[in-house]
Design a protein around this motif. Sequence first.
Motif, short mmCIF file in Angstrom:
data_model
loop_
_atom_site.label_atom_id
_atom_site.label_comp_id
_atom_site.label_asym_id
_atom_site.label_seq_id
_atom_site.Cartn_x
_atom_site.Cartn_y
_atom_site.Cartn_z
N ILE A 69 27.47 -4.05 -16.76
CA ILE A 69 26.64 -3.43 -15.72
C ILE A 69 26.62 -4.25 -14.44
CG2 ILE A 69 24.26 -2.87 -15.08
CD1 ILE A 69 23.77 -1.97 -17.93
N TRP A 70 26.52 -5.59 -14.57
CA TRP A 70 26.28 -6.44 -13.42
C TRP A 70 27.53 -7.25 -13.06
CZ3 TRP A 70 22.05 -4.72 -11.27
CH2 TRP A 70 21.07 -4.13 -12.08
N GLY A 71 27.39 -8.14 -12.11
CA GLY A 71 28.52 -8.98 -11.68
C GLY A 71 29.13 -8.52 -10.37
N GLY A 72 28.53 -7.52 -9.73
CA GLY A 72 29.05 -7.03 -8.46
C GLY A 72 28.44 -7.74 -7.26
N ARG A 73 28.65 -7.17 -6.11
CA ARG A 73 28.28 -7.81 -4.84
C ARG A 73 26.76 -8.00 -4.74
NH1 ARG A 73 30.57 -4.63 0.11
NH2 ARG A 73 32.46 -5.19 -1.04
N THR A 74 26.38 -9.20 -4.35
CA THR A 74 24.98 -9.48 -4.02
C THR A 74 24.93 -9.98 -2.58
OG1 THR A 74 25.13 -11.78 -4.78
CG2 THR A 74 24.43 -10.14 -6.40
N TYR A 75 23.77 -9.92 -1.99
CA TYR A 75 23.65 -10.44 -0.63
C TYR A 75 22.75 -11.67 -0.60
CZ TYR A 75 20.44 -6.39 -1.06
OH TYR A 75 19.57 -5.44 -1.50
N GLU A 76 22.55 -12.27 -1.77
CA GLU A 76 22.00 -13.62 -1.88
C GLU A 76 22.77 -14.30 -3.01
OE1 GLU A 76 17.65 -14.08 -1.84
OE2 GLU A 76 17.59 -11.93 -1.43
N SER A 77 22.48 -15.57 -3.26
CA SER A 77 23.20 -16.28 -4.32
C SER A 77 22.97 -15.60 -5.66
CB SER A 77 22.70 -17.73 -4.39
OG SER A 77 22.90 -18.38 -3.17
N PRO A 78 24.04 -15.26 -6.38
CA PRO A 78 23.88 -14.58 -7.67
C PRO A 78 23.35 -15.52 -8.75
CG PRO A 78 26.18 -15.09 -7.28
CD PRO A 78 25.45 -15.48 -6.03
N SER A 79 22.71 -14.93 -9.75
CA SER A 79 22.18 -15.68 -10.89
C SER A 79 22.95 -15.35 -12.15
CB SER A 79 20.70 -15.34 -11.10
OG SER A 79 19.91 -15.76 -10.01
N ASN A 80 22.94 -16.28 -13.07
CA ASN A 80 23.48 -16.08 -14.42
C ASN A 80 24.93 -15.61 -14.44
OD1 ASN A 80 21.20 -16.76 -16.18
ND2 ASN A 80 20.17 -15.05 -15.18
N GLU A 81 25.75 -16.14 -13.52
CA GLU A 81 27.16 -15.76 -13.51
C GLU A 81 27.87 -16.19 -14.80
OE1 GLU A 81 29.05 -15.71 -9.21
OE2 GLU A 81 27.90 -17.55 -9.53
N SER A 82 27.50 -17.36 -15.33
CA SER A 82 28.16 -17.82 -16.56
C SER A 82 27.89 -16.86 -17.72
CB SER A 82 27.67 -19.23 -16.93
OG SER A 82 28.10 -20.16 -15.98
N LEU A 83 26.67 -16.33 -17.78
CA LEU A 83 26.37 -15.37 -18.84
C LEU A 83 27.14 -14.07 -18.62
CD1 LEU A 83 22.51 -15.71 -19.45
CD2 LEU A 83 24.34 -16.15 -21.09
N ILE A 84 27.15 -13.60 -17.39
CA ILE A 84 27.85 -12.34 -17.08
C ILE A 84 29.33 -12.46 -17.45
CG2 ILE A 84 28.61 -10.85 -15.19
CD1 ILE A 84 25.90 -11.49 -13.82
N GLU A 85 29.90 -13.64 -17.22
CA GLU A 85 31.32 -13.86 -17.50
C GLU A 85 31.56 -14.45 -18.89
OE1 GLU A 85 32.62 -16.28 -14.26
OE2 GLU A 85 32.20 -14.73 -12.75
N SER A 86 30.52 -14.54 -19.69
CA SER A 86 30.61 -15.11 -21.04
C SER A 86 31.31 -16.46 -21.03
CB SER A 86 31.32 -14.14 -22.00
OG SER A 86 30.47 -13.07 -22.34
N ASN A 87 31.02 -17.24 -20.01
CA ASN A 87 31.54 -18.60 -19.92
C ASN A 87 30.58 -19.52 -20.67
OD1 ASN A 87 32.85 -20.95 -19.21
ND2 ASN A 87 32.09 -20.95 -17.10
#
Length: 502
Positions: A69-87
């Motif tokens: 669902i998530w991981g697309g464009r934000t207009y502030e610093s994104p959160s939880n990128e590691s979780l979204i990318e399963s890193n």
Amino acid sequence: MKKYIYIFIAVMTFSACESELELTSPSQLTAAGFWDTEEGAKTAHTGLYANLRSSAGTLWLLGEIRSDIWGGRTYESPSNESLIESNITVATAPFGGWAGLYTRIHRINDFLVNLPNVEFTDESEKGHLLGQAYGLRALYYYTLLKTWGDVPIILEPFTDIDPAGLSRARSPQTEVMAQIKSDIAASLSAFGSDDSYWEGSRNFWSKAATLALKGDAFIWSGNLLGGGSADFTEAKTALQQIASLGVSLEPSIDNLWGVSNEGNNEFIFAYQYKQDEAENFYNSLTGRSTEINPQFNAAGESMSDFIIAGANRYGQSEKTILLLDDNDDARKDATFIRLYTDDNGGAGYPTYNEPTYFGSIFNKFLGEVNGSERIFENDVPLYRYADVLLLLAEAKNHLGEDPSGEINQIRARAYGANYVPATHAYVNSTQTDNANAILNERYKEFIGEGKRWWDLRRAGDSFVYDNIVYISSSDSQLLLLPITEDMIGRNPLLDQTPGYTN
């Protein structure tokens, strides 16, 4: 409920400071006599929901953020990128300390041990409270199982702080699921024939909520833990009972998210949020006025007067944007306000236009504007009837039955006057096609409601690999989370989640 939250906080604060202050409480409700009175028991009951609401953001992350669902464009610093990318590795293991869920379970264990000994003016109320507590414990253990697989089973409150007594090994998933089923059965037994909602509110757990959880958990057990047709049949039977408990689809998806209609019959159980008590966490899916006000919505209207003071930490993925980009489907506008950098000469952008797309505002739980301030006080459902219908479709599909009736109820509501059966109705197909159709419908229906990752996991590993670009069959350990080295250091009986190395 607000009254009891204040009492709960006061009692817990008094308990923590008791030895230092050596004061006598002016209230009849003391820490020493917490379980002596009906008032004390009801305060503890309210505390269970304050605890659950405190975990709502965590439960949302666990159930959704690792999906597509998530991981697309934000207009502030994104959160939880590691979780979204399963890193995810042992060194970066998220949600340390089992996400605090055992603290919640401890309080329920304490409640279940002590409540039967408290005298009530109306003893029938006790059964309802027990039904709620068993249902909530089943919910917590189900979340633990889905997240970590094997987890410790603890059914009694902690009575001392001896570290040796607190250490527990992880129990196999099959045993954890057996405990979940046992708590579900205990919950339904305690509710008995009482189909009511506590104080007439869907903000408390109920028999309908336990039946929804039962349908959910038994499908998981049937598909992933070897329960097969017997579990699918149990799930189907439980889910079919819910329609008789004052639950139904709201006629319009647009009205489902308004604060004024949060007592609707579609919500089965919802976290409660109120101004000056607690606000929900969805302001992180919106943005600040400085970024939003210069933009235009998809209809070409200026956003200059839009009142907001949130943050934009999560952006819908392009896959989500394209999935929802259907102007006949009311869920498109009910779910997001899409922002563009210009008004396209007044015509707006009826369909997605990437070059001028700025970002989006999550629209489901936007709260209400009070003067110059937006208050995020929408109740947030954990189960609603649309969920029940699509779970029922899943159970039927697993049993080799036709799930199209339930799918089409959801589609007919979403398309409203635009619904054309020849175009929009789903027709029964193979089990795999049916499963994908159900997943697709759930994707569009429950964005932002903490469901999508669990939906893919419940459908089976191959559905995760087919939809999540960051996980393949060679990374199957990522279906579960590792535990932190610190957790193992404090409890040497714990083993690491299979597939992860320290």
